[in-house]
Design a protein around this motif. Structure first.
Motif, PDB file in Angstrom:
ATOM      1  N   SER A 106       0.862  -1.185   0.000  1.00 20.38           N
ATOM      2  CA  SER A 106       0.000   0.000   0.000  1.00 20.38           C
ATOM      3  C   SER A 106       0.896   1.232   0.000  1.00 20.38           C
ATOM      4  O   SER A 106       2.105   1.137   0.149  1.00 20.38           O
ATOM      5  N   LYS A 107       0.282   2.370  -0.171  1.00 13.02           N
ATOM      6  CA  LYS A 107       1.075   3.602  -0.189  1.00 13.02           C
ATOM      7  C   LYS A 107       1.521   3.927   1.229  1.00 13.02           C
ATOM      8  O   LYS A 107       0.735   4.345   2.059  1.00 13.02           O
ATOM      9  N   LYS A 108       2.776   3.704   1.465  1.00 12.96           N
ATOM     10  CA  LYS A 108       3.354   4.029   2.765  1.00 12.96           C
ATOM     11  C   LYS A 108       4.345   5.169   2.577  1.00 12.96           C
ATOM     12  O   LYS A 108       5.006   5.275   1.548  1.00 12.96           O
ATOM     13  N   THR A 109       4.457   5.976   3.583  1.00 14.46           N
ATOM     14  CA  THR A 109       5.418   7.066   3.560  1.00 14.46           C
ATOM     15  C   THR A 109       6.770   6.541   4.017  1.00 14.46           C
ATOM     16  O   THR A 109       6.864   5.872   5.043  1.00 14.46           O
ATOM     17  N   PHE A 110       7.779   6.828   3.228  1.00 11.24           N
ATOM     18  CA  PHE A 110       9.126   6.455   3.620  1.00 11.24           C
ATOM     19  C   PHE A 110       9.629   7.507   4.606  1.00 11.24           C
ATOM     20  O   PHE A 110       9.598   8.694   4.330  1.00 11.24           O
ATOM     21  N   ARG A 111      10.062   7.061   5.775  1.00  8.85           N
ATOM     22  CA  ARG A 111      10.580   7.974   6.786  1.00  8.85           C
ATOM     23  C   ARG A 111      12.040   7.644   7.054  1.00  8.85           C
ATOM     24  O   ARG A 111      12.400   6.482   7.158  1.00  8.85           O
ATOM     25  N   ALA A 112      12.841   8.680   7.143  1.00  7.69           N
ATOM     26  CA  ALA A 112      14.268   8.490   7.389  1.00  7.69           C
ATOM     27  C   ALA A 112      14.733   9.480   8.439  1.00  7.69           C
ATOM     28  O   ALA A 112      14.154  10.556   8.603  1.00  7.69           O
ATOM     29  N   TRP A 113      15.795   9.089   9.114  1.00 10.32           N
ATOM     30  CA  TRP A 113      16.368   9.925  10.159  1.00 10.32           C
ATOM     31  C   TRP A 113      17.868   9.974   9.954  1.00 10.32           C
ATOM     32  O   TRP A 113      18.508   8.940   9.768  1.00 10.32           O
ATOM     33  N   SER A 114      18.433  11.146   9.991  1.00 10.12           N
ATOM     34  CA  SER A 114      19.878  11.301   9.855  1.00 10.12           C
ATOM     35  C   SER A 114      20.442  11.621  11.235  1.00 10.12           C
ATOM     36  O   SER A 114      20.225  12.705  11.774  1.00 10.12           O
ATOM     37  N   ALA A 115      21.156  10.668  11.798  1.00 11.76           N
ATOM     38  CA  ALA A 115      21.643  10.811  13.169  1.00 11.76           C
ATOM     39  C   ALA A 115      22.850  11.727  13.283  1.00 11.76           C
ATOM     40  O   ALA A 115      22.979  12.460  14.242  1.00 11.76           O
ATOM     41  N   ALA A 116      23.752  11.675  12.333  1.00 12.24           N
ATOM     42  CA  ALA A 116      24.997  12.425  12.450  1.00 12.24           C
ATOM     43  C   ALA A 116      25.048  13.522  11.406  1.00 12.24           C
ATOM     44  O   ALA A 116      25.590  13.355  10.328  1.00 12.24           O
ATOM     45  N   ALA A 117      24.448  14.648  11.720  1.00  9.58           N
ATOM     46  CA  ALA A 117      24.399  15.734  10.749  1.00  9.58           C
ATOM     47  C   ALA A 117      24.669  17.054  11.453  1.00  9.58           C
ATOM     48  O   ALA A 117      23.751  17.790  11.793  1.00  9.58           O
ATOM     49  N   SER A 118      25.928  17.365  11.655  1.00  7.79           N
ATOM     50  CA  SER A 118      26.276  18.560  12.413  1.00  7.79           C
ATOM     51  C   SER A 118      25.776  19.837  11.751  1.00  7.79           C
ATOM     52  O   SER A 118      25.379  20.772  12.428  1.00  7.79           O
ATOM     53  N   SER A 119      25.788  19.890  10.425  1.00  9.74           N
ATOM     54  CA  SER A 119      25.289  21.081   9.747  1.00  9.74           C
ATOM     55  C   SER A 119      24.281  20.754   8.649  1.00  9.74           C
ATOM     56  O   SER A 119      23.935  21.615   7.857  1.00  9.74           O
ATOM     57  N   GLY A 120      23.825  19.520   8.591  1.00  6.44           N
ATOM     58  CA  GLY A 120      22.709  19.173   7.736  1.00  6.44           C
ATOM     59  C   GLY A 120      23.006  18.563   6.383  1.00  6.44           C
ATOM     60  O   GLY A 120      22.077  18.177   5.674  1.00  6.44           O
ATOM     61  N   GLU A 121      24.269  18.459   5.997  1.00  2.00           N
ATOM     62  CA  GLU A 121      24.567  17.942   4.666  1.00  2.00           C
ATOM     63  C   GLU A 121      24.075  16.517   4.467  1.00  2.00           C
ATOM     64  O   GLU A 121      23.602  16.165   3.395  1.00  2.00           O
ATOM     65  N   GLU A 122      24.179  15.677   5.490  1.00  2.00           N
ATOM     66  CA  GLU A 122      23.734  14.289   5.361  1.00  2.00           C
ATOM     67  C   GLU A 122      22.217  14.221   5.142  1.00  2.00           C
ATOM     68  O   GLU A 122      21.741  13.503   4.266  1.00  2.00           O
ATOM     69  N   ALA A 123      21.465  14.972   5.928  1.00  3.88           N
ATOM     70  CA  ALA A 123      20.007  14.987   5.775  1.00  3.88           C
ATOM     71  C   ALA A 123      19.607  15.552   4.415  1.00  3.88           C
ATOM     72  O   ALA A 123      18.702  15.022   3.750  1.00  3.88           O
ATOM     73  N   HIS A 124      20.278  16.607   3.985  1.00  3.12           N
ATOM     74  CA  HIS A 124      19.977  17.169   2.673  1.00  3.12           C
ATOM     75  C   HIS A 124      20.363  16.206   1.555  1.00  3.12           C
ATOM     76  O   HIS A 124      19.670  16.099   0.546  1.00  3.12           O
ATOM     77  N   SER A 125      21.467  15.488   1.732  1.00  2.00           N
ATOM     78  CA  SER A 125      21.871  14.491   0.733  1.00  2.00           C
ATOM     79  C   SER A 125      20.790  13.431   0.584  1.00  2.00           C
ATOM     80  O   SER A 125      20.447  13.021  -0.528  1.00  2.00           O
ATOM     81  N   LEU A 126      20.247  13.003   1.711  1.00  2.00           N
ATOM     82  CA  LEU A 126      19.182  12.004   1.668  1.00  2.00           C
ATOM     83  C   LEU A 126      17.949  12.561   0.961  1.00  2.00           C
ATOM     84  O   LEU A 126      17.334  11.877   0.144  1.00  2.00           O
ATOM     85  N   GLY A 127      17.605  13.794   1.250  1.00  2.00           N
ATOM     86  CA  GLY A 127      16.464  14.424   0.581  1.00  2.00           C
ATOM     87  C   GLY A 127      16.659  14.508  -0.920  1.00  2.00           C
ATOM     88  O   GLY A 127      15.743  14.219  -1.703  1.00  2.00           O
ATOM     89  N   ILE A 128      17.852  14.887  -1.340  1.00  2.00           N
ATOM     90  CA  ILE A 128      18.170  14.970  -2.769  1.00  2.00           C
ATOM     91  C   ILE A 128      18.061  13.590  -3.414  1.00  2.00           C
ATOM     92  O   ILE A 128      17.464  13.425  -4.481  1.00  2.00           O
ATOM     93  N   LEU A 129      18.638  12.593  -2.746  1.00  2.00           N
ATOM     94  CA  LEU A 129      18.617  11.232  -3.286  1.00  2.00           C
ATOM     95  C   LEU A 129      17.182  10.709  -3.385  1.00  2.00           C
ATOM     96  O   LEU A 129      16.799  10.120  -4.405  1.00  2.00           O
TER      97      LEU A 129
END
Length: 136
Positions: A106-129
């Motif tokens: 079924s349509k499920k929302t993919f949820r992700a958490w970036s644990a180690a992101a001192s200035s956000g690049e990891e979380a933004h990388s995930l969003g871009i991907l």
């Protein structure tokens, strides 16, 4: 100068004790094969504190709670940038996301958490991907 830090070596058992303490304080597992890195990082702090051996520093860390933040800083890699560690991003894009999508009934929302992101690049990388994957 026999007990000097310049001639003191971080023996295997002492290395394992430091690695266990790093794990207790941070949850980070560093393999014993990274001995040179650990030894180099600890040496700098040992010299700053005018201690003479790795054992003296281990004892110091265990008995001085004020040293804990310095020790944690030594143990961690304070580096962040977009798409750091490419093999992880490639795994997420090429293997994990397609498999996750194929398992959805079924349509499920993919949820992700970036644990180690001192200035956000990891979380933004995930969003871009994820946006790129969605647009395929």
């Amino acid at each position: 100068m026999e007990n000097s830090i310049y001639s003191d070596q971080l023996d295997h058992q002492l290395l394992l004790e430091f690695l266990e303490l790093i794990y207790q304080y941070t949850g980070i597992t560093i393999p014993p094969t990274r001995k040179t890195m650990v030894q180099g990082r600890l040496r700098k702090r040992i010299l700053q504190l005018n201690l003479s051996t790795y054992q003296a520093y281990l004892d110091y860390v265990k008995t001085n709670t004020s040293e804990k933040p310095y020790f944690i800083d030594l143990a961690t890699t304070n580096e962040t940038y977009f798409f750091r560690t490419p093999r992880i991003w490639e795994y997420i894009e090429k293997k994990f996301l397609p498999e996750w999508l194929n398992q959805q009934t079924s349509k499920k929302t993919f949820r992700a958490w970036s644990a180690a992101a001192s200035s956000g690049e990891e979380a933004h990388s995930l969003g871009i991907l994820l946006q790129s994957f969605k647009e395929k």
